[in-house]
Design an enzyme around this catalytic site. Sequence first.
Site, PDB file in Angstrom:
ATOM      1  N   HIS A   1      40.889  43.078  78.077  1.00 35.44           N
ATOM      2  CA  HIS A   1      40.891  44.396  78.485  1.00 35.44           C
ATOM      3  C   HIS A   1      42.028  44.844  78.166  1.00 35.44           C
ATOM      4  CE1 HIS A   1      38.014  43.853  82.222  1.00 35.44           C
ATOM      5  NE2 HIS A   1      37.381  43.575  80.808  1.00 35.44           N
TER       6      HIS A   1
ATOM      7  N   GLU B   1      44.988  46.434  79.203  1.00 34.90           N
ATOM      8  CA  GLU B   1      46.141  45.805  79.982  1.00 34.90           C
ATOM      9  C   GLU B   1      46.395  44.488  79.492  1.00 34.90           C
ATOM     10  OE1 GLU B   1      43.336  46.809  81.332  1.00 34.90           O
ATOM     11  OE2 GLU B   1      43.325  47.047  83.235  1.00 34.90           O
TER      12      GLU B   1
ATOM     13  N   THR C   1       6.416  49.389  65.395  1.00 40.40           N
ATOM     14  CA  THR C   1       7.038  49.054  64.305  1.00 40.40           C
ATOM     15  C   THR C   1       6.766  47.369  64.001  1.00 40.40           C
ATOM     16  OG1 THR C   1       8.598  50.494  64.959  1.00 40.40           O
ATOM     17  CG2 THR C   1       9.623  48.484  63.833  1.00 40.40           C
TER      18      THR C   1
ATOM     19  N   ARG D   1       8.586  57.251  67.175  1.00 39.20           N
ATOM     20  CA  ARG D   1       8.123  57.565  68.412  1.00 39.20           C
ATOM     21  C   ARG D   1       9.089  56.946  69.419  1.00 39.20           C
ATOM     22  NH1 ARG D   1       1.686  56.974  68.699  1.00 39.20           N
ATOM     23  NH2 ARG D   1       2.210  55.322  67.268  1.00 39.20           N
TER      24      ARG D   1
END
Lengths: 371, 371
Positions: free
Chosen positions: B60, B62, B208, B283
């Site tokens: 993170h 900090e 696909t 699509r």
Amino acid sequence: MSAPVSTPAWTAEDTRRMGEALQLASQGVRGANPLVGAIAVGPDGKVLATGFHRGAGTAHAEADAIRNAEREGTDLAGATMYVTLEPCNHTGRTGPCAQALIHAGVGRVVYAIDDPHDVASGGARTLRDAGIAVESGLLGAEAKRLNERWLVAVRDRRPFVTLHIAQTLDARIAAEDGTSQWITCPSSLTDNHALRARIDAILVGSQTVAVDDPRLTARGEDGGLLEHQPLRAVMGLREVPGAAAVRGDDGRFHHLRTQDPAEALALLFDLGARHVMVEGGSRIIAAFLSAGLVDELIVYQAPILLGSGKTSVADLGIRTLADAQHWDWDESGGGAVRRLGTDLRLHLRPASASGPARPLDLTRPISEGSN
Amino acid sequence: MSAPVSTPAWTAEDTRRMGEALQLASQGVRGANPLVGAIAVGPDGKVLATGFHRGAGTAHAEADAIRNAEREGTDLAGATMYVTLEPCNHTGRTGPCAQALIHAGVGRVVYAIDDPHDVASGGARTLRDAGIAVESGLLGAEAKRLNERWLVAVRDRRPFVTLHIAQTLDARIAAEDGTSQWITCPSSLTDNHALRARIDAILVGSQTVAVDDPRLTARGEDGGLLEHQPLRAVMGLREVPGAAAVRGDDGRFHHLRTQDPAEALALLFDLGARHVMVEGGSRIIAAFLSAGLVDELIVYQAPILLGSGKTSVADLGIRTLADAQHWDWDESGGGAVRRLGTDLRLHLRPASASGPARPLDLTRPISEGSN
């Protein structure tokens, strides 16, 4: 155009300077005139002046360099002028460069390729007759590649063709209901109109006139007409309505009654046009692309999606990916990819037969065989 | 999540530092985790350390800043930590930031927006209980806009969605005969596979799979599997053939028997996915776009033209230009427009309802009312 008196023995320094002249050349604008760069070097090897050609109507590269030298009070007497194209011999809009070089007193001229124009050629002979050493062919292959499409247009006695496309991210040039004003942002429109003010003719299909009724004038940001206006040509067999905006009242409108791109270009060439911009629609665009008659492609792409409507490029007769048309990014005239307002401006040229154009690489070793 | 004890009176210096933290944040990678930046400033006003979050699985902001301070041997005792998101209170992959800040001895924490996660919130309270001054809301609107789409995904308890398109200049994703391997260049493929290795799931339509039979694994340049592999999800009612490559044998394949994008995302969320990449076909792409379920758009655009074949985005139900979907260029994670090999890589996010996102402008006067 004549062969060098003797086979030149160029030094690495000669090659380096011509490479720099080519770099200068590539800053120019692609179009009716070639990309040309020039660099004047003193007897001590010091660069005295540089120049490049900024497009039709502006100074030739050598003239630009000579002017820059004059401005600085620099004497070019005895200097070597490296220039990427044979200095012209004709009195065009900018005066013959051969005379300017003689007047400046340069001692030696090295150029990369011969001027292919009959009207202009003879510069080398004029220079030699004045006692200047002239050598040609240095980095000739590189200079030819830089101006490949321009050389084709000159050889074929047809205008140089810029194809203009204004499309969405998904390559639509109009929505399903035909609305297309304005897909691109105001900055793209301004850029397009600045292009219109630099070329000799705009060409669209009669279908585009029927649907959009465009004016095809070059206008400034305030909507006012710019000083230079291109010819406005409409091609196709369909009649152009008497009230069509494209007709205007300045005599610059021409209806080309043909569906053949090559014939349309021949007609425009006879009208004096040396640089034509094709602005659509998709079938005209496809016709020029299929015929191999596009020398430069400028795409304004807006960050919007439509999902339907007219695509920018109609059927090219390509059935499989291996047959796709390939293009190279073109860095000349301001760069290959630019953000323009909220849009992207893409600048491309047809992929050369010899594969994708390499950027000029001046760091690679200079071999004897580089010419 | 609790309101500040008193209305904070931020100085121009506070605002400037939070602006810098936002700039740091925007260097991060959009996705399952928010863009967060942090900057630690000493009592004398000197910057002691900076940090930002580089995406799921990394420190993170900090924690990154604290680590950078430790590496330099810099003491953060008594420092003010400006961070664009409330420090977390939970023990995730990187440990709770609230504890780290307490351990580092910072005297004051200023953050822009509350953490919207139930599991993580409470960081402010933990800090206050430890005697640290905590203020929130500084440049909150700017921080919210930076993470607008991530906040929506968290609120709706669905994965963050990246849409991937690999298309030609004229937005074709396959030629007329179905050939589509490879429209884009090797660099684009490598980039796409690096993305696959960073996300939780790839989603394609069953069409696909039927046409392309993709593996949907994350592979390196040598073709070998990368360490992290996403889930491989196929959505649609059509059966996925038993021999389909996407099934693999690692248990990461899932057939989502739905045609509804929201339902597919809910199923993936339940499978633990917090970042999904939709890879087609046209699509499925249109279904996600129409549903407003795309948080980030990455387009690889090859400099080739096909003129026919499948377009990248199927019908979105848009009939007129005024209804077009607008997108903003997204500079986070490496830039909005990049040359990648011979291709362009475009990075966009949906245009915010409040108009096109302005770049953070730290030069404009900081007014009292900027929050």
